[in-house]
Design a protein around this motif. Structure first.
Motif, PDB file in Angstrom:
ATOM      1  N   SER A 102       0.804  -1.229   0.000  1.00  0.00           N
ATOM      2  CA  SER A 102       0.000   0.000   0.000  1.00  0.00           C
ATOM      3  C   SER A 102       0.833   1.274   0.000  1.00  0.00           C
ATOM      4  O   SER A 102       0.295   2.363   0.135  1.00  0.00           O
ATOM      5  CB  SER A 102      -0.951   0.010   1.210  1.00  0.00           C
ATOM      6  N   ARG A 103       2.155   1.143  -0.131  1.00  0.00           N
ATOM      7  CA  ARG A 103       2.935   2.382  -0.052  1.00  0.00           C
ATOM      8  C   ARG A 103       3.622   2.682  -1.386  1.00  0.00           C
ATOM      9  O   ARG A 103       3.174   3.542  -2.132  1.00  0.00           O
ATOM     10  CB  ARG A 103       3.945   2.308   1.092  1.00  0.00           C
ATOM     11  N   PHE A 104       4.663   1.970  -1.722  1.00  0.00           N
ATOM     12  CA  PHE A 104       5.453   2.341  -2.904  1.00  0.00           C
ATOM     13  C   PHE A 104       5.643   1.114  -3.809  1.00  0.00           C
ATOM     14  O   PHE A 104       4.858   0.883  -4.735  1.00  0.00           O
ATOM     15  CB  PHE A 104       6.778   2.940  -2.439  1.00  0.00           C
ATOM     16  N   VAL A 105       6.665   0.315  -3.514  1.00  0.00           N
ATOM     17  CA  VAL A 105       6.939  -0.866  -4.351  1.00  0.00           C
ATOM     18  C   VAL A 105       5.702  -1.769  -4.409  1.00  0.00           C
ATOM     19  O   VAL A 105       5.233  -2.157  -5.484  1.00  0.00           O
ATOM     20  CB  VAL A 105       8.150  -1.649  -3.795  1.00  0.00           C
ATOM     21  N   PRO A 154       6.927   7.428  -9.244  1.00  0.00           N
ATOM     22  CA  PRO A 154       5.818   7.989  -8.470  1.00  0.00           C
ATOM     23  C   PRO A 154       5.591   7.213  -7.169  1.00  0.00           C
ATOM     24  O   PRO A 154       5.734   5.998  -7.140  1.00  0.00           O
ATOM     25  CB  PRO A 154       4.617   7.822  -9.422  1.00  0.00           C
ATOM     26  N   HIS A 155       5.229   7.939  -6.123  1.00  0.00           N
ATOM     27  CA  HIS A 155       4.924   7.402  -4.790  1.00  0.00           C
ATOM     28  C   HIS A 155       6.158   7.016  -3.992  1.00  0.00           C
ATOM     29  O   HIS A 155       6.033   6.399  -2.932  1.00  0.00           O
ATOM     30  CB  HIS A 155       3.949   6.207  -4.861  1.00  0.00           C
ATOM     31  N   ASP A 156       7.339   7.387  -4.466  1.00  0.00           N
ATOM     32  CA  ASP A 156       8.561   7.066  -3.722  1.00  0.00           C
ATOM     33  C   ASP A 156       8.595   7.876  -2.432  1.00  0.00           C
ATOM     34  O   ASP A 156       8.668   9.105  -2.473  1.00  0.00           O
ATOM     35  CB  ASP A 156       9.769   7.410  -4.613  1.00  0.00           C
ATOM     36  N   PRO A 157       8.547   7.226  -1.262  1.00  0.00           N
ATOM     37  CA  PRO A 157       8.539   7.993  -0.009  1.00  0.00           C
ATOM     38  C   PRO A 157       9.929   8.467   0.420  1.00  0.00           C
ATOM     39  O   PRO A 157      10.047   9.254   1.344  1.00  0.00           O
ATOM     40  CB  PRO A 157       7.994   6.981   1.010  1.00  0.00           C
ATOM     41  N   ALA A 214       9.917   1.699 -10.118  1.00  0.00           N
ATOM     42  CA  ALA A 214       9.126   0.727  -9.346  1.00  0.00           C
ATOM     43  C   ALA A 214       8.123  -0.015 -10.234  1.00  0.00           C
ATOM     44  O   ALA A 214       7.792  -1.176  -9.977  1.00  0.00           O
ATOM     45  CB  ALA A 214       8.388   1.447  -8.224  1.00  0.00           C
ATOM     46  N   ARG A 215       7.677   0.637 -11.301  1.00  0.00           N
ATOM     47  CA  ARG A 215       6.702  -0.013 -12.188  1.00  0.00           C
ATOM     48  C   ARG A 215       7.378  -1.082 -13.032  1.00  0.00           C
ATOM     49  O   ARG A 215       6.770  -2.106 -13.357  1.00  0.00           O
ATOM     50  CB  ARG A 215       6.021   1.058 -13.057  1.00  0.00           C
ATOM     51  N   ASP A 216       8.660  -0.885 -13.358  1.00  0.00           N
ATOM     52  CA  ASP A 216       9.400  -1.915 -14.096  1.00  0.00           C
ATOM     53  C   ASP A 216       9.735  -3.095 -13.183  1.00  0.00           C
ATOM     54  O   ASP A 216       9.736  -4.249 -13.620  1.00  0.00           O
ATOM     55  CB  ASP A 216      10.670  -1.330 -14.711  1.00  0.00           C
ATOM     56  N   LEU A 217      10.011  -2.784 -11.923  1.00  0.00           N
ATOM     57  CA  LEU A 217      10.240  -3.848 -10.937  1.00  0.00           C
ATOM     58  C   LEU A 217       8.971  -4.703 -10.790  1.00  0.00           C
ATOM     59  O   LEU A 217       9.033  -5.937 -10.784  1.00  0.00           O
ATOM     60  CB  LEU A 217      10.635  -3.216  -9.593  1.00  0.00           C
ATOM     61  N   ALA A 218       7.829  -4.027 -10.694  1.00  0.00           N
ATOM     62  CA  ALA A 218       6.560  -4.754 -10.535  1.00  0.00           C
ATOM     63  C   ALA A 218       6.279  -5.619 -11.768  1.00  0.00           C
ATOM     64  O   ALA A 218       5.880  -6.786 -11.652  1.00  0.00           O
ATOM     65  CB  ALA A 218       5.419  -3.766 -10.301  1.00  0.00           C
ATOM     66  N   ALA A 219       6.505  -5.042 -12.938  1.00  0.00           N
ATOM     67  CA  ALA A 219       6.236  -5.802 -14.165  1.00  0.00           C
ATOM     68  C   ALA A 219       7.140  -7.036 -14.241  1.00  0.00           C
ATOM     69  O   ALA A 219       6.695  -8.124 -14.622  1.00  0.00           O
ATOM     70  CB  ALA A 219       6.456  -4.913 -15.396  1.00  0.00           C
ATOM     71  N   PHE A 220       8.401  -6.867 -13.832  1.00  0.00           N
ATOM     72  CA  PHE A 220       9.322  -8.008 -13.880  1.00  0.00           C
ATOM     73  C   PHE A 220       8.923  -9.067 -12.850  1.00  0.00           C
ATOM     74  O   PHE A 220       8.994 -10.275 -13.121  1.00  0.00           O
ATOM     75  CB  PHE A 220      10.756  -7.539 -13.639  1.00  0.00           C
ATOM     76  N   ALA A 221       8.489  -8.633 -11.690  1.00  0.00           N
ATOM     77  CA  ALA A 221       8.070  -9.585 -10.652  1.00  0.00           C
ATOM     78  C   ALA A 221       6.914 -10.451 -11.165  1.00  0.00           C
ATOM     79  O   ALA A 221       6.940 -11.683 -11.040  1.00  0.00           O
ATOM     80  CB  ALA A 221       7.655  -8.835  -9.391  1.00  0.00           C
TER      81      ALA A 221
END
Ligand SMILES: NC(=O)c1ccc[n+]([C@@H]2O[C@H](COP(=O)([O-])OP(=O)(O)OC[C@H]3O[C@@H](n4cnc5c(N)ncnc54)[C@H](OP(=O)(O)O)[C@@H]3O)[C@@H](O)[C@H]2O)c1
Length: 333
Positions: free
Chosen positions: A9-12, A157-160, A195-202
């Motif tokens: 719910s925060r960033f990654v 975006p959303h990097d705290p 972070a969006r590329d990290l999510a896509a790779f995951a």
């Protein structure tokens, strides 16, 4: 896929949830409910991973994505709780696991160690070695069915953390022709991962059945500090003069790399290769990294969308006053 996301719910983790939604995956979210409300489309199980895990006592998932594990004991408890009911345990680790950055690390490089592995203090000294011990706990519980992703600096975006965001925001408040203090040299290599590329790779990795360890960061040598600052100036639509100064000169003015000058690393032998990590394994397995201009533009748009009282840099970056004083002291005002 049916996914359990721990954190989320925060960033990654938030970008993991968004990417899973976009793919049509079913998502169960586990967190304390403190960072942000869970999106309506997910099944929410409220709980604290350091306390009662009974909200996770039932259910089966294709994979668990653990975005917020920092202590080996808590990761071990979570992994044991889910063992047998989750196909793959994906742990978000960090490039900080490596013992040294004197030479470029690949996935087989030596990991850092600490004398007090039971510490519950997560700080600059303990963070990396504790993440390495967390990885070991996931492997102990899940054996070969573990996917361990080691991101570099995560941005977007959303990097705290305010680190990468400092630069698009700094250039966005620059006047035409202004002198902007810049650390080190423009040809210094920089690596990070949106972070969006990290999510896509995951999610791609889970779908493709990837297992094992992957450094997840942009290709070594792809970008320099100069590239990033020029992209930030272009996104802001200004032409400025960058005053590049040696890290040592900046430190003599009380300005520290990384914290005051985000993304810059100390000019010591141990950091020589911090921004030259080998990420070829992930690239060969399907990691895609978006153009720098997209990350910069989206980060700036997100920053501008924040309420004025949130558009602050109290965790990273230099205030206008400190930057002006440093430029004057360095004879560059
Ligand atoms: N930022 C970087 O540059 C970087 C680089 C490399 C690796 N990483 C890794 O990336 C991850 C950061 O992910 P992030 O930004 O999404 O997360 P984060 O800030 O570490 O964690 C936030 C998420 O975890 C939940 N959470 C925190 N404590 C919890 C607890 N005790 N029990 C249950 N849920 C809890 C939060 O929700 P609630 O507050 O509502 O509980 C929120 O959803 C970390 O694993 C970090 O090591 C980051």
């Amino acid at each position: 896929m049916k996914l359990l996301i721990i954190g989320g719910s925060r960033f990654v983790g938030r970008h993991m949830v968004a990417a899973a939604h976009a793919r049509g995956d079913s998502v169960t979210l586990f967190n304390r409910g403190q960072s942000a409300p869970a999106p309506q489309a997910v099944e929410f199980r409220q709980g604290d991973r350091r306390g009662d895990l009974s909200p996770l006592a039932h259910g089966e998932w294709d994979a668990a994505i653990d975005t917020c594990g920092y202590l080996p004991g808590e990761v071990a408890r979570m992994a044991q709780m889910l063992k047998g009911r989750v196909g793959c345990y994906l742990f978000i680790s960090s490039l900080s696991v490596y013992a040294s950055n004197a030479t470029p690390n690949d996935e087989d490089s030596a990991l850092g160690a600490i004398d007090d592995p039971d510490t519950t203090t997560v700080d600059a000294r303990t963070y990396g070695p504790l993440k390495a011990l967390c990885e070991a706990e996931v492997q102990r519980a899940f054996g070969g069915a573990a996917l361990l992703l080691r991101p570099g600096l995560v941005v977007g975006p959303h990097d705290p953390t305010q680190r990468f965001t400092y630069w698009p925001a700094r250039l966005a408040r620059a006047a035409e022709g202004e002198t902007v203090l810049a650390p080190g040299t423009p040809d210094a290599p920089l690596q990070f991962i949106d972070a969006r590329d990290l999510a896509a790779f995951a999610l791609h990795g889970l779908e493709a059945g990837l297992l094992g360890v992957f450094n997840v960061v942009s290709e070594s040598g792809r970008w320099t500090f100069g590239d990033v600052l020029r992209a930030c100036a272009a996104a802001a639509g200004v032409v400025v003069r960058f005053a590049w100064r040696d890290i040592a000169d900046l430190q003599a003015q009380g300005i520290e790399p990384w914290s005051d000058m985000p993304l810059a690393v100390p000019a010591t032998p141990d950091y020589q290769a911090f921004m030259r990590t080998d990420a070829r394994r992930a690239a060969a397995a399907g990691l895609k990294t978006r153009p720098l201009a997209h990350t910069v533009a989206d980060t700036l748009a997100w920053y501008r969308s924040l309420a004025p009282e949130q558009q602050v840099f109290d965790k990273a970056g230099l205030s206008s006053e400190r930057e002006a004083a440093a430029l004057a002291a360095l004879g560059m005002a």
